[in-house]
Motif scaffolding. Structure first.
Motif, PDB file in Angstrom:
ATOM      1  N   PHE A  28      50.431  48.759  16.445  1.00  0.00           N
ATOM      2  CA  PHE A  28      49.976  47.369  16.417  1.00  0.00           C
ATOM      3  C   PHE A  28      49.825  46.883  17.853  1.00  0.00           C
ATOM      4  CE2 PHE A  28      51.758  47.390  12.091  1.00  0.00           C
ATOM      5  CZ  PHE A  28      50.790  46.668  11.405  1.00  0.00           C
ATOM      6  N   VAL A  29      48.792  46.079  18.114  1.00  0.00           N
ATOM      7  CA  VAL A  29      48.594  45.474  19.425  1.00  0.00           C
ATOM      8  C   VAL A  29      48.463  43.972  19.231  1.00  0.00           C
ATOM      9  CG1 VAL A  29      47.106  45.322  21.457  1.00  0.00           C
ATOM     10  CG2 VAL A  29      47.472  47.537  20.353  1.00  0.00           C
ATOM     11  N   MET A  30      49.270  43.205  19.955  1.00  0.00           N
ATOM     12  CA  MET A  30      49.244  41.743  19.857  1.00  0.00           C
ATOM     13  C   MET A  30      49.919  41.167  21.084  1.00  0.00           C
ATOM     14  SD  MET A  30      52.224  41.253  16.938  1.00  0.00           S
ATOM     15  CE  MET A  30      51.636  42.648  15.973  1.00  0.00           C
ATOM     16  N   ASN A  31      49.754  39.856  21.315  1.00  0.00           N
ATOM     17  CA  ASN A  31      50.448  39.239  22.443  1.00  0.00           C
ATOM     18  C   ASN A  31      51.818  38.724  22.008  1.00  0.00           C
ATOM     19  OD1 ASN A  31      50.132  36.691  21.219  1.00  0.00           O
ATOM     20  ND2 ASN A  31      48.307  36.193  22.413  1.00  0.00           N
ATOM     21  N   ARG A  32      52.578  38.171  22.945  1.00  0.00           N
ATOM     22  CA  ARG A  32      53.951  37.761  22.656  1.00  0.00           C
ATOM     23  C   ARG A  32      54.027  36.577  21.695  1.00  0.00           C
ATOM     24  NH1 ARG A  32      57.924  40.110  25.775  1.00  0.00           N
ATOM     25  NH2 ARG A  32      57.165  41.349  27.524  1.00  0.00           N
ATOM     26  N   LYS A  33      53.066  35.652  21.776  1.00  0.00           N
ATOM     27  CA  LYS A  33      53.087  34.511  20.863  1.00  0.00           C
ATOM     28  C   LYS A  33      52.908  34.967  19.419  1.00  0.00           C
ATOM     29  CE  LYS A  33      51.461  30.964  24.077  1.00  0.00           C
ATOM     30  NZ  LYS A  33      50.403  29.954  24.361  1.00  0.00           N
ATOM     31  N   THR A  34      51.989  35.897  19.216  1.00  0.00           N
ATOM     32  CA  THR A  34      51.777  36.419  17.865  1.00  0.00           C
ATOM     33  C   THR A  34      53.007  37.186  17.397  1.00  0.00           C
ATOM     34  OG1 THR A  34      49.409  36.605  18.322  1.00  0.00           O
ATOM     35  CG2 THR A  34      50.268  37.825  16.429  1.00  0.00           C
TER      36      THR A  34
ATOM     37  N   ALA B 161      42.100  29.718  13.914  1.00  0.00           N
ATOM     38  CA  ALA B 161      41.105  29.964  12.870  1.00  0.00           C
ATOM     39  C   ALA B 161      40.047  30.961  13.329  1.00  0.00           C
ATOM     40  CB  ALA B 161      40.458  28.646  12.446  1.00  0.00           C
ATOM     41  N   ASP B 162      39.795  31.979  12.495  1.00  0.00           N
ATOM     42  CA  ASP B 162      38.774  33.007  12.698  1.00  0.00           C
ATOM     43  C   ASP B 162      39.052  33.925  13.890  1.00  0.00           C
ATOM     44  OD1 ASP B 162      37.261  32.160  10.483  1.00  0.00           O
ATOM     45  OD2 ASP B 162      36.257  30.633  11.694  1.00  0.00           O
ATOM     46  N   ALA B 163      40.235  33.840  14.476  1.00  0.00           N
ATOM     47  CA  ALA B 163      40.593  34.726  15.586  1.00  0.00           C
ATOM     48  C   ALA B 163      41.084  36.073  15.042  1.00  0.00           C
ATOM     49  CB  ALA B 163      41.667  34.091  16.465  1.00  0.00           C
ATOM     50  N   THR B 164      41.082  37.078  15.901  1.00  0.00           N
ATOM     51  CA  THR B 164      41.593  38.410  15.526  1.00  0.00           C
ATOM     52  C   THR B 164      42.711  38.787  16.507  1.00  0.00           C
ATOM     53  OG1 THR B 164      39.808  39.395  16.837  1.00  0.00           O
ATOM     54  CG2 THR B 164      39.456  39.211  14.464  1.00  0.00           C
ATOM     55  N   PRO B 165      43.884  38.176  16.364  1.00  0.00           N
ATOM     56  CA  PRO B 165      44.962  38.388  17.337  1.00  0.00           C
ATOM     57  C   PRO B 165      45.779  39.661  17.122  1.00  0.00           C
ATOM     58  CG  PRO B 165      45.639  36.780  15.710  1.00  0.00           C
ATOM     59  CD  PRO B 165      44.224  37.152  15.374  1.00  0.00           C
ATOM     60  N   ILE B 166      45.533  40.391  16.034  1.00  0.00           N
ATOM     61  CA  ILE B 166      46.294  41.611  15.764  1.00  0.00           C
ATOM     62  C   ILE B 166      45.317  42.767  15.570  1.00  0.00           C
ATOM     63  CG2 ILE B 166      47.932  42.757  14.220  1.00  0.00           C
ATOM     64  CD1 ILE B 166      49.006  40.029  13.431  1.00  0.00           C
ATOM     65  N   ALA B 167      45.524  43.817  16.340  1.00  0.00           N
ATOM     66  CA  ALA B 167      44.749  45.052  16.173  1.00  0.00           C
ATOM     67  C   ALA B 167      45.699  46.150  15.715  1.00  0.00           C
ATOM     68  CB  ALA B 167      44.069  45.447  17.470  1.00  0.00           C
ATOM     69  N   PHE B 168      45.207  47.044  14.880  1.00  0.00           N
ATOM     70  CA  PHE B 168      46.015  48.159  14.380  1.00  0.00           C
ATOM     71  C   PHE B 168      45.140  49.404  14.342  1.00  0.00           C
ATOM     72  CE2 PHE B 168      47.519  50.829  10.837  1.00  0.00           C
ATOM     73  CZ  PHE B 168      48.813  51.075  11.268  1.00  0.00           C
TER      74      PHE B 168
ATOM     75  N   VAL C  44      34.936  51.667  22.805  1.00  0.00           N
ATOM     76  CA  VAL C  44      35.357  52.274  21.539  1.00  0.00           C
ATOM     77  C   VAL C  44      34.601  53.578  21.331  1.00  0.00           C
ATOM     78  CG1 VAL C  44      35.366  52.000  19.028  1.00  0.00           C
ATOM     79  CG2 VAL C  44      35.999  50.066  20.497  1.00  0.00           C
ATOM     80  N   GLN C  45      35.328  54.631  20.988  1.00  0.00           N
ATOM     81  CA  GLN C  45      34.682  55.917  20.734  1.00  0.00           C
ATOM     82  C   GLN C  45      34.711  56.302  19.253  1.00  0.00           C
ATOM     83  OE1 GLN C  45      36.623  59.328  22.438  1.00  0.00           O
ATOM     84  NE2 GLN C  45      38.685  58.532  22.083  1.00  0.00           N
ATOM     85  N   ASP C  46      35.603  55.719  18.467  1.00  0.00           N
ATOM     86  CA  ASP C  46      35.647  55.977  17.021  1.00  0.00           C
ATOM     87  C   ASP C  46      35.910  54.650  16.316  1.00  0.00           C
ATOM     88  OD1 ASP C  46      36.030  56.761  14.428  1.00  0.00           O
ATOM     89  OD2 ASP C  46      37.355  58.446  14.891  1.00  0.00           O
ATOM     90  N   PHE C  47      34.876  54.106  15.706  1.00  0.00           N
ATOM     91  CA  PHE C  47      34.976  52.777  15.099  1.00  0.00           C
ATOM     92  C   PHE C  47      35.816  52.782  13.823  1.00  0.00           C
ATOM     93  CE2 PHE C  47      31.237  52.625  17.756  1.00  0.00           C
ATOM     94  CZ  PHE C  47      31.293  51.363  18.322  1.00  0.00           C
ATOM     95  N   ASP C  48      36.115  53.954  13.308  1.00  0.00           N
ATOM     96  CA  ASP C  48      36.911  54.049  12.089  1.00  0.00           C
ATOM     97  C   ASP C  48      38.404  54.072  12.380  1.00  0.00           C
ATOM     98  OD1 ASP C  48      36.986  54.057   9.360  1.00  0.00           O
ATOM     99  OD2 ASP C  48      36.695  56.218   9.134  1.00  0.00           O
ATOM    100  N   ALA C  49      38.774  54.128  13.671  1.00  0.00           N
ATOM    101  CA  ALA C  49      40.179  54.313  14.039  1.00  0.00           C
ATOM    102  C   ALA C  49      40.903  53.015  14.356  1.00  0.00           C
ATOM    103  CB  ALA C  49      40.278  55.257  15.245  1.00  0.00           C
ATOM    104  N   ILE C  50      40.178  51.879  14.375  1.00  0.00           N
ATOM    105  CA  ILE C  50      40.777  50.595  14.752  1.00  0.00           C
ATOM    106  C   ILE C  50      40.406  49.543  13.729  1.00  0.00           C
ATOM    107  CG2 ILE C  50      40.904  48.786  16.521  1.00  0.00           C
ATOM    108  CD1 ILE C  50      40.106  50.902  18.584  1.00  0.00           C
ATOM    109  N   LYS C  51      41.388  48.744  13.300  1.00  0.00           N
ATOM    110  CA  LYS C  51      41.165  47.631  12.380  1.00  0.00           C
ATOM    111  C   LYS C  51      41.753  46.363  12.986  1.00  0.00           C
ATOM    112  CE  LYS C  51      39.508  50.658   9.517  1.00  0.00           C
ATOM    113  NZ  LYS C  51      38.029  50.774   9.355  1.00  0.00           N
ATOM    114  N   LEU C  52      41.198  45.226  12.612  1.00  0.00           N
ATOM    115  CA  LEU C  52      41.640  43.941  13.121  1.00  0.00           C
ATOM    116  C   LEU C  52      42.085  43.021  11.973  1.00  0.00           C
ATOM    117  CD1 LEU C  52      38.728  43.235  15.643  1.00  0.00           C
ATOM    118  CD2 LEU C  52      40.994  44.115  16.194  1.00  0.00           C
ATOM    119  N   VAL C  53      43.123  42.246  12.240  1.00  0.00           N
ATOM    120  CA  VAL C  53      43.558  41.219  11.288  1.00  0.00           C
ATOM    121  C   VAL C  53      42.873  39.914  11.674  1.00  0.00           C
ATOM    122  CG1 VAL C  53      45.490  39.904  10.345  1.00  0.00           C
ATOM    123  CG2 VAL C  53      45.769  42.340  10.905  1.00  0.00           C
TER     124      VAL C  53
END
Length: 415
Positions: free
Chosen positions: A305-311, A355-362, A402-411
């Motif tokens: 998971f990738v996110m900032n400290r507030k999240t 609203a409509d932000a993507t603060p979490i990547a996985f 990005v080299q593989d678009f299937d390897a990353i998802k966003l919340v």
């Protein structure tokens, strides 16, 4: 429990004798205090339908204190693990190192020109600076890996040219089953995409006084590495996440996004929380589970998971249906916190929850994101532009995408 017990009254978080073990113990004590206060907050919500303002403020203070303590642990672990620059070296490397130091300290470039002329180095450019010795180049790269969160989990490639081009089989390799003596029928043609990762110039310009350069006790290599590492790391981190690809790498959030149910190549799939700017009130952790399983099994094995400290502070308060916190602190000093069993990487350039932000990547960022470094870091000594200071115009070339678009998802925090 008092604020003193929670460890939030001190103006600065410190560890006794800068000991990593003591700092980690203090962090765990603060996490226990955090859980106690959050339990009280949840009880207030259940019994009164609203949380007490004092409890909320206290919980926020403990959370900020945990963040500060975690930063201290990270710094202490990095300091303890950092090797000394130099060590055993060949006569040729020592000669180059001494020539480079004479150039940096006194501007004497004759020996350095001679060495680079002998080596016929493709990267030497007397009019535009000189390549730094390998020891400095390696040290800067090592520190950037520790300071730049995406660099620490992505694939990093060294190139000697300006662009890295990589073919990618979008539909997988063309294969088929045959018998030992059977004819090999022609397979379907694989669908290929050519990915291009151009390198862009990143620079820093630390300044030194004449007395600093004349002081032989100062390790000039360590000084240069420490001066440019923060500047490079901050710029890289921002670009790898949100860069637009114009004179900088293209960040993972700059690509087109589409709902995971309609995912196509060249875009990143998103999973909606079901509520604009917030997690679902009744089942806040469900969207994280959906995101985890939106990723194929082969990618989940090394996912983060990738996110900032507030999240992360908001995620810390969530419990699953069995009453267990879905966020867990690091098991040991220097390790990463875990969210539902997957490591959490803190990247302050990720957006906040709105609203409509993507603060979490996985995702599996090793397979999903490519960083391209052009070999060599170059330094140009400039004693004229800012007299009486001496400027050191330090440059490197970096690309990414990005080299593989299937390897990353966003919340996505949307309805």
């Amino acid at each position: 429990m008092t604020d003193e017990q929670a460890g939030v009254c001190a103006p600065e978080v410190k560890a006794a004798d800068e000991d990593v073990g003591a700092a980690f113990g203090a962090f765990m004590n603060q996490f226990e205090a955090f859980k106690d206060e959050n339990e009280q907050r949840l009880d207030e919500l259940k019994n009164r339908g609203a949380e007490d303002v004092v409890t909320r403020e206290k919980l926020d203070r403990i959370s900020k204190s945990m963040d500060a303590q975690q930063r201290l642990i990270d710094e202490l672990v990095l300091k303890r693990a950092r090797p000394a620059i130099g060590g055993a070296t060949s006569a040729q490397m020592l000669e180059r190192k001494e020539a480079f130091e004479r150039y940096v300290r006194r501007g004497d470039e004759n020996d350095l020109r001679t060495i680079e002329a002998k080596a016929m180095s493709y990267g030497s450019d007397p009019d535009g600076g000189f390549l730094v010795p390998d020891e400095i180049d390696t040290e800067i790269g090592r520190r950037l890996s520790s300071l730049s969160p995406i660099r620490s989990i992505a694939t990093v490639r060294q190139v000697s040219g300006a662009v890295l081009k990589k073919p990618f089989a979008v539909s997988g390799m063309a294969v088929g089953w045959v018998g030992e003596t059977a004819a090999r029928p022609q397979t379907n043609t694989a669908q290929l995409a050519e990915l291009s990762f151009p390198t862009m110039e990143l620079y820093a310009m630390p300044a030194a006084t004449a007395s600093l350069l004349e002081d032989s006790a100062v390790d000039i290599e360590a000084w240069i590495a420490s001066e440019v590492e923060i500047a490079f790391a901050e710029q890289e981190s921002a670009a790898f996440i949100a860069g637009d690809g114009v004179n900088k790498p293209r960040g993972l959030l700059d690509y087109d996004t589409v709902a995971e149910t309609a995912w196509t190549w060249d875009s990143i799939g998103t999973v909606a929380t079901g509520s604009a700017g917030a997690l679902d009130a009744d089942a806040p952790s469900d969207v994280l589970i959906d995101t985890i399983y939106a990723l194929k099994a082969g990618y989940r094995q090394n996912a983060s998971f990738v996110m900032n400290r507030k999240t992360q502070a908001a995620i810390r308060k969530i419990k699953d249906a069995d009453g267990n916190y879905i966020w867990q602190p690091p098991a040991t000093a220097g390790a990463r916190a875990a969210l539902m069993g997957f490591p959490v990487v803190e990247a302050e350039d990720m957006p906040d929850i709105e609203a409509d932000a993507t603060p979490i990547a996985f995702g599996d960022f090793r397979r999903g994101y490519m960083i391209v470094d052009r070999t060599g870091v170059r330094i140009l000594r400039d004693p004229y532009s800012a007299k009486p200071y001496v400027l050191f115009y330090t440059t490197k070339r970096v690309g990414g995408g990005v080299q593989d678009f299937d390897a990353i998802k966003l919340v996505k925090f949307s309805a």
